[in-house]
Design a protein around this motif. Structure first.
Motif, PDB file in Angstrom:
ATOM      1  N   ASN A   1       0.802  -1.217   0.000  1.00 32.86           N
ATOM      2  CA  ASN A   1       0.000   0.000   0.000  1.00 32.86           C
ATOM      3  C   ASN A   1       0.840   1.275   0.000  1.00 32.86           C
ATOM      4  O   ASN A   1       0.300   2.368  -0.137  1.00 32.86           O
ATOM      5  CB  ASN A   1      -0.922   0.029   1.224  1.00 32.86           C
ATOM      6  N   ARG A   2       2.142   1.129   0.177  1.00 29.09           N
ATOM      7  CA  ARG A   2       2.998   2.312   0.343  1.00 29.09           C
ATOM      8  C   ARG A   2       3.865   2.595  -0.872  1.00 29.09           C
ATOM      9  O   ARG A   2       3.890   3.701  -1.386  1.00 29.09           O
ATOM     10  CB  ARG A   2       3.908   2.134   1.563  1.00 29.09           C
ATOM     11  N   GLY A   3       4.621   1.620  -1.332  1.00 29.35           N
ATOM     12  CA  GLY A   3       5.566   1.847  -2.416  1.00 29.35           C
ATOM     13  C   GLY A   3       6.728   0.892  -2.325  1.00 29.35           C
ATOM     14  O   GLY A   3       6.550  -0.334  -2.296  1.00 29.35           O
ATOM     15  N   ILE A   4       7.947   1.421  -2.254  1.00 24.09           N
ATOM     16  CA  ILE A   4       9.158   0.602  -2.278  1.00 24.09           C
ATOM     17  C   ILE A   4      10.089   1.047  -1.154  1.00 24.09           C
ATOM     18  O   ILE A   4      10.369   2.236  -0.994  1.00 24.09           O
ATOM     19  CB  ILE A   4       9.867   0.717  -3.642  1.00 24.09           C
TER      20      ILE A   4
ATOM     21  N   SER B   1      16.157   3.987   3.309  1.00 22.17           N
ATOM     22  CA  SER B   1      15.318   5.012   2.686  1.00 22.17           C
ATOM     23  C   SER B   1      14.088   4.348   2.092  1.00 22.17           C
ATOM     24  O   SER B   1      13.918   3.122   2.185  1.00 22.17           O
ATOM     25  CB  SER B   1      16.079   5.790   1.599  1.00 22.17           C
ATOM     26  N   GLY B   2      13.230   5.151   1.468  1.00 21.53           N
ATOM     27  CA  GLY B   2      12.035   4.607   0.861  1.00 21.53           C
ATOM     28  C   GLY B   2      11.446   5.558  -0.159  1.00 21.53           C
ATOM     29  O   GLY B   2      11.776   6.747  -0.204  1.00 21.53           O
ATOM     30  N   TRP B   3      10.556   5.010  -0.985  1.00 20.06           N
ATOM     31  CA  TRP B   3       9.813   5.777  -1.981  1.00 20.06           C
ATOM     32  C   TRP B   3       8.345   5.413  -1.827  1.00 20.06           C
ATOM     33  O   TRP B   3       7.979   4.235  -1.901  1.00 20.06           O
ATOM     34  CB  TRP B   3      10.328   5.480  -3.386  1.00 20.06           C
ATOM     35  N   SER B   4       7.505   6.430  -1.612  1.00 26.87           N
ATOM     36  CA  SER B   4       6.114   6.176  -1.231  1.00 26.87           C
ATOM     37  C   SER B   4       5.136   6.918  -2.133  1.00 26.87           C
ATOM     38  O   SER B   4       5.487   7.910  -2.792  1.00 26.87           O
ATOM     39  CB  SER B   4       5.877   6.619   0.221  1.00 26.87           C
ATOM     40  N   ASN B   5       3.891   6.431  -2.130  1.00 29.29           N
ATOM     41  CA  ASN B   5       2.824   7.143  -2.815  1.00 29.29           C
ATOM     42  C   ASN B   5       2.769   8.576  -2.296  1.00 29.29           C
ATOM     43  O   ASN B   5       2.895   8.806  -1.086  1.00 29.29           O
ATOM     44  CB  ASN B   5       1.480   6.451  -2.566  1.00 29.29           C
ATOM     45  N   PRO B   6       2.578   9.560  -3.165  1.00 31.39           N
ATOM     46  CA  PRO B   6       2.577  10.959  -2.719  1.00 31.39           C
ATOM     47  C   PRO B   6       1.555  11.243  -1.624  1.00 31.39           C
ATOM     48  O   PRO B   6       1.791  12.110  -0.777  1.00 31.39           O
ATOM     49  CB  PRO B   6       2.251  11.731  -4.000  1.00 31.39           C
ATOM     50  N   ASP B   7       0.433  10.529  -1.607  1.00 33.25           N
ATOM     51  CA  ASP B   7      -0.607  10.755  -0.605  1.00 33.25           C
ATOM     52  C   ASP B   7      -0.535   9.759   0.547  1.00 33.25           C
ATOM     53  O   ASP B   7      -1.508   9.604   1.297  1.00 33.25           O
ATOM     54  CB  ASP B   7      -1.987  10.688  -1.267  1.00 33.25           C
TER      55      ASP B   7
ATOM     56  N   SER C   1      -7.724   2.699 -11.870  1.00 31.01           N
ATOM     57  CA  SER C   1      -6.857   3.865 -11.916  1.00 31.01           C
ATOM     58  C   SER C   1      -6.452   4.255 -10.502  1.00 31.01           C
ATOM     59  O   SER C   1      -6.910   3.656  -9.524  1.00 31.01           O
ATOM     60  CB  SER C   1      -7.568   5.032 -12.612  1.00 31.01           C
ATOM     61  N   GLY C   2      -5.612   5.258 -10.399  1.00 25.51           N
ATOM     62  CA  GLY C   2      -5.122   5.683  -9.098  1.00 25.51           C
ATOM     63  C   GLY C   2      -3.788   5.044  -8.779  1.00 25.51           C
ATOM     64  O   GLY C   2      -3.155   4.410  -9.632  1.00 25.51           O
ATOM     65  N   PRO C   3      -3.304   5.198  -7.533  1.00 24.03           N
ATOM     66  CA  PRO C   3      -1.993   4.645  -7.160  1.00 24.03           C
ATOM     67  C   PRO C   3      -1.913   3.143  -7.406  1.00 24.03           C
ATOM     68  O   PRO C   3      -2.889   2.408  -7.218  1.00 24.03           O
ATOM     69  CB  PRO C   3      -1.890   4.956  -5.658  1.00 24.03           C
ATOM     70  N   GLN C   4      -0.734   2.693  -7.823  1.00 23.51           N
ATOM     71  CA  GLN C   4      -0.545   1.269  -8.073  1.00 23.51           C
ATOM     72  C   GLN C   4      -0.425   0.501  -6.768  1.00 23.51           C
ATOM     73  O   GLN C   4       0.103   0.997  -5.775  1.00 23.51           O
ATOM     74  CB  GLN C   4       0.720   1.049  -8.898  1.00 23.51           C
ATOM     75  N   LYS C   5      -0.915  -0.711  -6.776  1.00 25.65           N
ATOM     76  CA  LYS C   5      -0.662  -1.667  -5.699  1.00 25.65           C
ATOM     77  C   LYS C   5       0.695  -2.306  -5.967  1.00 25.65           C
ATOM     78  O   LYS C   5       0.946  -2.846  -7.048  1.00 25.65           O
ATOM     79  CB  LYS C   5      -1.768  -2.739  -5.677  1.00 25.65           C
ATOM     80  N   PHE C   6       1.588  -2.270  -4.985  1.00 26.65           N
ATOM     81  CA  PHE C   6       2.942  -2.797  -5.177  1.00 26.65           C
ATOM     82  C   PHE C   6       3.004  -4.232  -4.658  1.00 26.65           C
ATOM     83  O   PHE C   6       3.366  -4.487  -3.516  1.00 26.65           O
ATOM     84  CB  PHE C   6       3.965  -1.893  -4.477  1.00 26.65           C
ATOM     85  N   SER C   7       2.663  -5.175  -5.541  1.00 27.06           N
ATOM     86  CA  SER C   7       2.560  -6.584  -5.155  1.00 27.06           C
ATOM     87  C   SER C   7       3.834  -7.364  -5.421  1.00 27.06           C
ATOM     88  O   SER C   7       4.140  -8.311  -4.688  1.00 27.06           O
ATOM     89  CB  SER C   7       1.403  -7.255  -5.907  1.00 27.06           C
ATOM     90  N   TYR C   8       4.580  -7.030  -6.478  1.00 23.72           N
ATOM     91  CA  TYR C   8       5.786  -7.775  -6.833  1.00 23.72           C
ATOM     92  C   TYR C   8       6.746  -6.854  -7.556  1.00 23.72           C
ATOM     93  O   TYR C   8       6.413  -5.713  -7.909  1.00 23.72           O
ATOM     94  CB  TYR C   8       5.457  -9.010  -7.671  1.00 23.72           C
ATOM     95  N   LEU C   9       7.953  -7.360  -7.798  1.00 23.15           N
ATOM     96  CA  LEU C   9       9.062  -6.519  -8.233  1.00 23.15           C
ATOM     97  C   LEU C   9      10.009  -7.341  -9.095  1.00 23.15           C
ATOM     98  O   LEU C   9      10.236  -8.519  -8.825  1.00 23.15           O
ATOM     99  CB  LEU C   9       9.794  -6.015  -6.982  1.00 23.15           C
ATOM    100  N   GLY C  10      10.563  -6.731 -10.127  1.00 19.42           N
ATOM    101  CA  GLY C  10      11.553  -7.403 -10.960  1.00 19.42           C
ATOM    102  C   GLY C  10      12.544  -6.397 -11.512  1.00 19.42           C
ATOM    103  O   GLY C  10      12.372  -5.181 -11.366  1.00 19.42           O
ATOM    104  N   LEU C  11      13.587  -6.890 -12.164  1.00 20.57           N
ATOM    105  CA  LEU C  11      14.603  -6.032 -12.761  1.00 20.57           C
ATOM    106  C   LEU C  11      14.749  -6.347 -14.240  1.00 20.57           C
ATOM    107  O   LEU C  11      14.702  -7.512 -14.639  1.00 20.57           O
ATOM    108  CB  LEU C  11      15.955  -6.226 -12.066  1.00 20.57           C
TER     109      LEU C  11
END
Length: 429
Positions: free
Chosen positions: A210-213, A258-264, A278-288
């Motif tokens: 719900n927050r980001g990375i 550190s961290g990177w979060s949804n602006p709101d 639409s709206g902020p993304q749900k951060f469920s998984y991650l890849g490179l």
């Protein structure tokens, strides 16, 4: 810095463009592209490095190579003995695999989710003389909630070591301390789900749904057992208490820097694993993705089937700074996605892209039915819609996050269900 930038030749760039030309599926035709403006993050927890530096002055630390060398989980099945009932549904040749020991396979407290390899960490696919696979786990119990741990596995031996991720803060006595990684990050809350991780340069990236990375630094893995004021015998406490540092019994802790979060702030999503269009993304998984210039992180949403192609979920691509290993923000300081696409199927648990071709892990069969691995390509420009490219393949039960190992041309994943856990790799379909 261990990661170098790469450039694409004109021919390679043309080849990438050619691979994206495909006939849209019915699903792709019905869906509309997401708004690229929905994918923005702002820097947060900017004071954490100062507290980590204070911890560094008080606690001994150990590098990744040494942690792999002395990994204490040395009783996992190896070679032909490494297998799992999760693989019974897999229809693709297994290129490589590693097992957890019996205690970690059967525990119902901890659940594996994310996976990354040393090939994400740097171009030469070595960390010193080691090649490692990392797996994240979240803690399901409620008393106490222990947050997130990461397994560091040495591929040369199959041995691995757990490291507890922690959140640094200054306690009421003015001393540097830390607590478990939860969401929200205070009080009695649940563990961060840890659905995806990426090891890039010196940093470990972790999704917070719900927050980001969140970002952790591999150069600050503290050895609580070797600390003069450390205690690893008490598995019920974490952080500094009465002058002693605790770690829920784990020898090593790695604090967030550190961290990177949804602006709101924390985003809200529909219940029952549903998603919004639409709206902020749900951060469920991650890849490179190392095939882009610059390298990029890809993020995505796990969404239940809502019988609406616009609600299958979205994936996005975020640029990285290959010289520092950190995000590459825009001029206004925000980290903005460079690409975003609507997914062609619901219940996606992991995604990676290589040369603009995407690979998606999805589930839906519970603890018995197979997972599915499919390829997809962008249609409709950027932002756009991913269209399935070829047939979906039945893979292991409970597949989660994905990581691509370029030197081996392998897709790595981990399975989550207790008694059915294994890390394994297949070729790209």
């Amino acid at each position: 810095m261990r990661t170098s930038r790469k450039t694409l030749s004109a021919a390679a760039a043309l080849a990438v463009l050619v691979t994206t030309v495909t006939v849209p599926s019915a699903s792709a035709a019905a869906a509309s592209p997401p708004a690229l403006s929905d994918f923005q993050l702002v820097p947060t927890q900017t004071d954490k490095q100062t507290i980590v530096d204070q911890l560094d002055a008080r606690l001994p630390k150990l590098g990744v190579q040494n942690i792999l060398t002395q990994a204490n989980r040395d009783d996992a099945p190896k070679g032909a003995a490494c297998t799992s009932p999760a693989l019974d549904t897999n229809t693709l040749p297994v290129r490589d695999k590693f097992c957890f020991n019996d205690g970690d396979v059967r525990t119902t407290e901890w659940v594996p989710q994310g996976i990354t390899t040393v090939a994400d960490a740097q171009d030469d696919q070595y960390w010193g003389d080691k090649q490692a696979v990392l797996v994240s786990w979240y803690d399901k119990q409620t008393d106490p909630v222990k947050g997130v741990r990461v397994s560091f596995l040495d591929t040369a031996t199959g041995n691995y070591q757990h490291v507890l991720l922690v959140y640094p803060y200054t306690n009421t006595s003015g001393n540097p301390s830390y607590e478990q990684v939860t969401t929200p990050q205070s009080g009695d809350h649940g563990s961060v789900h840890a659905g995806g991780i990426v090891w890039y340069g010196n940093y470990l990236y972790l999704v917070d749904t719900n927050r980001g990375i969140r970002m952790f630094d591999m150069r600050y893995i503290f050895d609580i057992k070797s600390a003069g004021d450390g205690d690893v015998t008490d598995s019920s406490r974490v952080g500094r208490h009465d002058g002693t540092y605790y770690s829920y019994g784990y020898r090593y802790v790695m604090p967030q820097v550190s961290g990177w979060s949804n602006p709101d702030g924390l985003a809200e999503f529909p219940p029952d694993y549903r998603c919004a269009a639409s709206g902020p993304q749900k951060f469920s998984y991650l890849g490179l993705d190392r095939s882009t210039n610059p390298d990029s992180i890809v993020t995505g949403e796990y969404c239940a089937d809502q019988d609406d192609d616009n609600l299958n979920g979205r994936v996005a691509r975020w640029p990285l700074d290959g010289d520092t290993g950190k995000p590459a923000p825009a001029a206004d300081g925000r980290w903005k996605a460079s690409q975003a696409y609507r997914l062609p199927t619901p219940r996606v648990q992991g995604a990676v892209s290589v040369d603009n071709r995407w690979y998606l892990n999805s589930t839906g069969g519970g603890t018995t039915g197979p997972g599915h691995l499919r390829a997809a390509v962008p249609t409709g420009g950027n932002p756009g819609v991913l269209a399935t490219d070829g047939a979906a393949h039945d893979v292991a039960v409970g597949v989660e996050d994905l990581s691509y190992w370029p030197g081996r041309d392998q897709l790595w994943t981990v399975t989550e269900h207790d008694t059915q856990r294994i890390m394994y790799a297949v070729s790209r379909p």
